[in-house]
Write a protein that holds these residues in place. Structure first.
Motif, PDB file in Angstrom:
ATOM      1  N   THR A   1      -3.689   9.916  -0.288  1.00  0.00           N
ATOM      2  CA  THR A   1      -3.031   9.778  -1.622  1.00  0.00           C
ATOM      3  C   THR A   1      -3.152  11.289  -2.256  1.00  0.00           C
ATOM      4  O   THR A   1      -4.077  11.885  -2.128  1.00  0.00           O
ATOM      5  CB  THR A   1      -3.863   8.801  -2.627  1.00  0.00           C
ATOM      6  OG1 THR A   1      -5.376   8.892  -2.202  1.00  0.00           O
ATOM      7  CG2 THR A   1      -3.313   7.459  -2.238  1.00  0.00           C
TER       8      THR A   1
ATOM      9  N   ALA B   1       3.514  -1.147  -7.794  1.00  0.00           N
ATOM     10  CA  ALA B   1       3.736   0.226  -7.924  1.00  0.00           C
ATOM     11  C   ALA B   1       5.028   0.726  -8.774  1.00  0.00           C
ATOM     12  O   ALA B   1       5.008   1.932  -8.957  1.00  0.00           O
ATOM     13  CB  ALA B   1       3.642   0.922  -6.653  1.00  0.00           C
TER      14      ALA B   1
ATOM     15  N   ASP C   1       7.650   3.005   0.716  1.00  0.00           N
ATOM     16  CA  ASP C   1       6.432   3.758   0.423  1.00  0.00           C
ATOM     17  C   ASP C   1       5.238   2.726   0.533  1.00  0.00           C
ATOM     18  O   ASP C   1       5.619   1.435   0.222  1.00  0.00           O
ATOM     19  CB  ASP C   1       6.500   4.227  -1.077  1.00  0.00           C
ATOM     20  CG  ASP C   1       5.221   5.163  -1.139  1.00  0.00           C
ATOM     21  OD1 ASP C   1       4.668   5.815  -0.301  1.00  0.00           O
ATOM     22  OD2 ASP C   1       4.823   5.218  -2.502  1.00  0.00           O
ATOM     23  N   GLU C   2       3.977   3.180   0.748  1.00  0.00           N
ATOM     24  CA  GLU C   2       3.009   2.047   1.147  1.00  0.00           C
ATOM     25  C   GLU C   2       3.284   0.867   2.031  1.00  0.00           C
ATOM     26  O   GLU C   2       3.187  -0.170   1.508  1.00  0.00           O
ATOM     27  CB  GLU C   2       2.586   1.559  -0.400  1.00  0.00           C
ATOM     28  CG  GLU C   2       2.169   2.497  -1.413  1.00  0.00           C
ATOM     29  CD  GLU C   2       0.925   3.351  -0.979  1.00  0.00           C
ATOM     30  OE1 GLU C   2       0.086   2.777  -0.096  1.00  0.00           O
ATOM     31  OE2 GLU C   2       0.689   4.198  -1.699  1.00  0.00           O
ATOM     32  N   GLU C   3       4.109   1.353   3.294  1.00  0.00           N
ATOM     33  CA  GLU C   3       4.562   0.416   4.033  1.00  0.00           C
ATOM     34  C   GLU C   3       3.668  -0.552   4.498  1.00  0.00           C
ATOM     35  O   GLU C   3       4.101  -1.693   4.951  1.00  0.00           O
ATOM     36  CB  GLU C   3       5.192   1.216   5.221  1.00  0.00           C
ATOM     37  CG  GLU C   3       4.321   1.895   6.099  1.00  0.00           C
ATOM     38  CD  GLU C   3       3.370   1.005   7.197  1.00  0.00           C
ATOM     39  OE1 GLU C   3       4.026  -0.135   7.499  1.00  0.00           O
ATOM     40  OE2 GLU C   3       2.321   1.235   7.495  1.00  0.00           O
ATOM     41  N   GLN C   4       2.522  -0.586   4.377  1.00  0.00           N
ATOM     42  CA  GLN C   4       1.580  -1.646   4.800  1.00  0.00           C
ATOM     43  C   GLN C   4       1.450  -2.558   3.856  1.00  0.00           C
ATOM     44  O   GLN C   4       0.684  -3.836   4.223  1.00  0.00           O
ATOM     45  CB  GLN C   4       0.046  -0.884   5.005  1.00  0.00           C
ATOM     46  CG  GLN C   4      -0.590  -0.502   3.596  1.00  0.00           C
ATOM     47  CD  GLN C   4      -0.124   0.294   2.881  1.00  0.00           C
ATOM     48  OE1 GLN C   4       0.480   1.265   3.248  1.00  0.00           O
ATOM     49  NE2 GLN C   4      -0.897   0.563   1.684  1.00  0.00           N
ATOM     50  N   GLU C   5       1.833  -2.554   2.796  1.00  0.00           N
ATOM     51  CA  GLU C   5       1.672  -3.635   1.632  1.00  0.00           C
ATOM     52  C   GLU C   5       2.106  -5.067   2.216  1.00  0.00           C
ATOM     53  O   GLU C   5       3.401  -5.190   2.368  1.00  0.00           O
ATOM     54  CB  GLU C   5       2.312  -3.081   0.475  1.00  0.00           C
ATOM     55  CG  GLU C   5       1.432  -2.133  -0.166  1.00  0.00           C
ATOM     56  CD  GLU C   5       0.258  -2.838  -0.970  1.00  0.00           C
ATOM     57  OE1 GLU C   5       0.293  -3.796  -1.249  1.00  0.00           O
ATOM     58  OE2 GLU C   5      -0.729  -1.938  -0.894  1.00  0.00           O
TER      59      GLU C   5
ATOM     60  N   SER D   1       2.432   6.239   4.083  1.00  0.00           N
ATOM     61  CA  SER D   1       1.411   5.553   3.712  1.00  0.00           C
ATOM     62  C   SER D   1       0.219   6.197   3.946  1.00  0.00           C
ATOM     63  O   SER D   1       0.150   7.416   4.671  1.00  0.00           O
ATOM     64  CB  SER D   1       1.166   4.194   4.516  1.00  0.00           C
ATOM     65  OG  SER D   1      -0.067   3.856   4.318  1.00  0.00           O
TER      66      SER D   1
ATOM     67  N   LYS E   1      -3.717   0.232  -7.283  1.00  0.00           N
ATOM     68  CA  LYS E   1      -2.266   0.757  -7.133  1.00  0.00           C
ATOM     69  C   LYS E   1      -1.484   1.336  -8.417  1.00  0.00           C
ATOM     70  O   LYS E   1      -1.962   1.201  -9.412  1.00  0.00           O
ATOM     71  CB  LYS E   1      -1.588  -0.406  -6.361  1.00  0.00           C
ATOM     72  CG  LYS E   1      -1.978  -0.683  -5.100  1.00  0.00           C
ATOM     73  CD  LYS E   1      -1.810  -2.228  -4.725  1.00  0.00           C
ATOM     74  CE  LYS E   1      -2.828  -2.323  -3.639  1.00  0.00           C
ATOM     75  NZ  LYS E   1      -2.473  -3.808  -3.085  1.00  0.00           N
TER      76      LYS E   1
ATOM     77  N   GLN F   1      -7.691  -0.762   4.020  1.00  0.00           N
ATOM     78  CA  GLN F   1      -6.560  -0.331   2.979  1.00  0.00           C
ATOM     79  C   GLN F   1      -6.983  -0.364   1.508  1.00  0.00           C
ATOM     80  O   GLN F   1      -6.839   0.419   0.828  1.00  0.00           O
ATOM     81  CB  GLN F   1      -5.362  -1.169   3.269  1.00  0.00           C
ATOM     82  CG  GLN F   1      -4.910  -0.892   4.933  1.00  0.00           C
ATOM     83  CD  GLN F   1      -3.836  -1.980   5.012  1.00  0.00           C
ATOM     84  OE1 GLN F   1      -3.674  -2.729   4.346  1.00  0.00           O
ATOM     85  NE2 GLN F   1      -3.154  -1.796   6.043  1.00  0.00           N
TER      86      GLN F   1
ATOM     87  N   GLN G   1      -7.565   3.058  -0.881  1.00  0.00           N
ATOM     88  CA  GLN G   1      -6.654   3.145  -1.919  1.00  0.00           C
ATOM     89  C   GLN G   1      -7.399   3.432  -3.037  1.00  0.00           C
ATOM     90  O   GLN G   1      -7.027   4.374  -3.936  1.00  0.00           O
ATOM     91  CB  GLN G   1      -5.752   1.883  -2.012  1.00  0.00           C
ATOM     92  CG  GLN G   1      -4.516   1.916  -1.388  1.00  0.00           C
ATOM     93  CD  GLN G   1      -3.718   0.763  -1.557  1.00  0.00           C
ATOM     94  OE1 GLN G   1      -4.100  -0.058  -2.037  1.00  0.00           O
ATOM     95  NE2 GLN G   1      -2.657   0.465  -0.396  1.00  0.00           N
TER      96      GLN G   1
END
Ligand code: ADP
Ligand code: ZN
Length: 827
Positions: free
Chosen positions: A311, A341, A405-409, A442, A636, A668, A672
């Motif tokens: 980040t 987000a 963005d933040e593809e893991q969400e 990410s 977030k 994660q 974050q």
């Protein structure tokens, strides 16, 4: 000429129906349009997916009408939706419906009104050329607006919509879509126009005459005379002439002005001021990422890139520069972000660079706002879209770049309704179909994505430093077992001594603190000390959460609410324990320890309004609060400059969930939230409290060691055959009667091939949350190879076959069934 059309409907039937196209509609019918067609005894809205010159079937029904002047779906979008239908095992008609903004409702009522500048002179010629259109105009000249149904009654049903669409194209009529309740669709604004027929000199004489008799009216005319095109919006006119509606009404009556309705675009984000764009020189790492993207854009072929950067390492800046490149090549872009987000600040940052080329597609927008956004993009007015997962369906012209963005969400996965698609995976597919570049970004990529990068399916670019070399925060893990021993008995320990002391320190320095407790409410359950009775939801198989402010017990799955008992409903005992810690209890403990601290709580209970979430973050950023306390929401969204301490009240809440992604998701979340601490001149501090302080997940989070976490976790996945090494599918059966759900699951299970199949079937078993919202839930789980492998295809094929056979045999409407491919929530 195409005589036949294949049409799909948004119904749970997995194939297209063939219709004959009547002569007069043939010329206008195109693939991707919506049509009205007889279906059983009703008329349904369907989508044309194919046209054909020949057809072997006889006794076909006819298409009744065409609903759109232009196709809603271009060929590439149809292809994407076909892929979704195939991969996620969902009828194409339902996918197409889901791909449209809610504003274009299938059951919408449409109102047609006569254009403002239409005169009867047009009619004779039109009667010769296009008699249907002329009929419609005549009807509207008698009365406007008319609903589509009224028009059909007046001029006959066939082809009305099609004729209206053509009139609309010529600008002779306007069409508004009305939803059953609120009006959606084009919103118009009243404009006042000077009536034609007078020269400027004549006008000025008139104004002179009016000035003494009716000064406000004269002033209105003066404003109009000075306006471009001799017109201005009613609101502006009243303001500029300091006049009232009466003056304008008098002018109208005198025939000096007339009213026209002009379309306005509604835009929620228009209200947020646009900051100035910071001119930046990219760091070497950022430049490298941009180069990779630019190469892909220039090549005009599909490529996929993972930007793995902590980040604050400048990922967003890379996206911005990449979009600039895409625009300069005449290409459009989609940026997917997790719903939460999508703050006005993020949007404003993109706007600072691209002004009004950016459109936001967002569920917090009203349907009308969303509809307008969709149309702006389709017309090519805007070429950049930012939005949550559904934005992947927006018809951006000449798409060159897709950013996730933040593809893991997990929120990129649609879980509660069909199609149960994953926005990230659809993004990759859309990029592929458009020969575009997809960028996944990410700080803590999902195991699936990182594995794809490790196996060279995606290129990998790392951003290893924070911008300005802001140091990574120092993370301390506190063993809560020891704290409990040191604390008072029976009293839950909310704050360890270390965390308490750190909070105190930051408060006295005037710095800000973020506290995370990923559970809302006060106590997660209440328990009778005498008999052990725990209060449960009567609709769901879960405990009820205690909410302090109104003394209620609430179910977080179905919203069931009741007053909290003061005596045990089971044994009458009065010694009731409030177990587990929610955000409200943390808030209370905080108020006791630091009465002077200004605390703002952010969880589902405090963010109900449309802008509540943004408002809390904004006021915290402005320094109106010292402590931001809340659920994962606080991890977030905005970046805060003054936060120097992050506290995690309990890292254990998600760690022991019966889900194979529990450790991944906890890692994660911790990473974050830890990333929110620290600034240029001051190293941030993070305190993580846990009863399992030695868990590998916490240890890797402590050292900001994604790679280490990945290597350990991926081994477990490999051994167990979980994603990314295998695919899962869950078929869930729900019924208010448990036997029915169980029986349905069993008979479905029996239809699946077992011997020699390249996948394994588990179940039928009650779901971990066996009862939700009064429905019992039973599951069958399939685990097989990836879809790319022939064996993965086999799993989808077998699943589809079993579903078809099941649906033939079981007509019981009281059991519902949901297929979830690549589930992210398996409870
Ligand atoms: P991330 O998306 O990885 O969290 P951002 O792109 O938001 O990172 O960057 C963090 C901050 O650094 C932002 O305020 C941004 O404007 C700034 N920034 C990004 N890149 C640069 C750069 N090359 N030079 C100076 N400032 C930058
Ligand atoms: Zn419930």
């Amino acid at each position: 000429m195409n005589e036949y059309a294949n049409i799909v409907f948004p119904i749970p039937v997995d194939h297209a129906f063939t219709y004959r196209v009547p002569e007069e509609l043939r010329e206008n019918l195109k693939v991707g349009q919506r049509v009205l067609a007889p279906f059983g005894r009703r008329r349904l809205t369907g989508f044309v997916v194919e046209l054909a010159e020949r057809c072997d079937l006889t006794e076909l029904k006819e298409v009744a009408d065409i609903l759109d002047p232009e196709p809603l779906f271009a060929e590439e979008m149809l292809q994407l939706c076909r892929w979704i239908a195939d991969y996620y095992i969902c009828p194409l008609g339902e996918v197409l419906k889901a791909a449209l903004p809610a504003g274009i409702h299938l059951e919408s009522r449409r109102m047609v009104s006569l254009g403002t500048e239409v005169s009867a002179d047009l009619l004779p010629d039109m009667e010769r050329r296009a008699p249907r259109q002329a009929l419609i105009l005549r009807a509207l000249m008698a009365k406007s607006p008319l609903s589509m149904a009224q028009l059909e009654r007046k001029v006959g049903a066939r082809g009305v919509s099609c004729a209206v669409a053509q009139l609309q194209e010529q600008g002779l009529v306007q069409v508004e879509e009305l939803l059953p309740k609120a009006a959606v669709g084009v919103r118009t604004e009243r404009w006042i126009v000077l009536q034609d027929g007078r020269s400027p000199e004549e006008w000025h004489t008139l104004v002179g005459e009016l000035t003494t008799r009716a000064p406000r009216q004269a002033e209105c005319l003066r404003v109009l005379l000075a306006s471009e095109g001799y017109k201005t919006s009613l609101a502006d006119l009243l303001r500029a002439a300091r006049a009232s509606g009466q003056s304008v009404a008098a002018l109208l009556k005198a025939g000096l002005v007339r009213v026209v309705h002009r379309e306005v675009s509604r835009d929620y984000y228009d209200r947020v001021p646009i900051p100035e764009a910071k001119a930046v020189v990219l760091t070497q790492e950022q430049q490298q990422a941009l180069d990779v993207i630019s190469q892909g854009l220039s090549a005009g072929t599909f490529s996929a890139l993972l930007v793995h950067g902590v980040t604050g390492s400048g990922k967003t800046q890379v996206y911005i520069e990449a979009i600039r490149r895409a625009l300069s090549m005449g290409k459009g872009a989609i940026v997917l972000v997790p719903e939460i987000a999508l703050t006005p600040q993020i949007v404003a940052r993109f706007r600072a660079h691209f002004q009004n080329q950016v459109t936001v597609s967002h569920s917090r927008l009203s349907p009308g706002e969303r509809f307008d956004a969709w149309r702006r993009i389709r017309k090519g007015v805007h070429r950049i879209v930012i939005g949550p997962r559904s934005a992947i369906f927006v018809p951006v012209q000449n798409l060159g770049l897709v950013v996730v963005d933040e593809e893991q969400e997990a929120t990129f996965k649609q879980m509660d309704m069909d199609p149960r698609y994953h926005g990230r995976d659809v993004a990759v597919m859309r990029a592929k179909l458009n020969n575009a570049v997809v960028v996944l970004g990410s700080a803590t990529p999902s195991l699936e994505t990182f594995y794809n990068a490790q196996t060279q399916k995606y290129q990998l670019v790392r951003l290893t430093h924070r911008i300005d070399h802001v140091p990574m925060p120092e993370v301390t893990i506190v063993d809560m077992t020891a704290e409990r021993r040191a604390g008072r008995p029976r009293q839950p320990v909310v704050f360890s001594r270390l965390l308490e002391q750190k909070i105190e320190e930051k408060l006295s320095l005037g710095e800000q603190v973020i506290l995370l407790q990923n559970r809302r409410g006060y106590a997660t359950f209440i328990k009778c000390r005498d008999c052990g009775h725990v209060e449960q939801c009567r609709n769901c198989n879960v405990t009820l959460t205690f909410h302090m402010h109104d003394h209620t017990l609430r179910c977080h799955y179905c919203s069931f609410t009741k007053r909290a008992p003061t005596v045990c409903p089971n044994c009458g005992g009065t010694d009731i324990l409030f177990k587990g810690t929610g955000t409200q209890r943390v808030e209370e403990a905080l108020a006791q320890l630091f009465p002077q601290a200004r605390v703002v709580r952010m969880d589902m209970d405090t963010t109900k309004g449309r802008r509540a979430h943004d408002r809390i973050l904004e006021s915290f950023e402005r320094g109106e609060f010292d402590v931001l306390l809340g659920t994962q929401m606080v991890a977030k969204g905005l970046d805060f400059q003054r936060v120097t301490l992050v506290g995690v009240i309990s890292a254990d809440t998600g760690l022991f969930f019966p889900d194979f992604r529990a450790a991944e998701q906890t890692f994660q979340l911790l990473t974050q939230v830890a990333g929110r601490a620290g600034r240029v001149d001051k190293r941030g501090e993070v305190v993580i409290q846990s009863y399992s302080p030695h868990h590998y997940c916490l240890r890797f989070a402590q050292h900001h060691d994604f790679q280490g976490f990945y290597l350990q976790e991926i081994e477990d996945r490999r051994i167990l055959g979980y994603p990314p090494f295998g695919r899962l599918a869950v078929v869930c059966f729900e019924s208010v009667k448990e036997e029915k759900a169980a029986r349905a699951a069993r008979s479905f299970f029996d239809l699946l091939p077992k011997e020699g199949a390249p996948f394994r079937c588990f179940g039928p078993l009650p779901a971990p949350l066996v009862r939700l919202q009064r429905h019992y839930r039973w599951q069958v789980v399939l685990k097989g190879a990836k879809n790319r492998d022939p064996a993965g295809r086999a799993m989808n094929g077998a699943l589809r076959q079993a579903l078809q056979r099941y649906q033939k045999q079981h007509k019981d409407q009281s059991v519902s069934l949901a297929v979830d491919i690549d589930p992210v929530w398996m409870l």
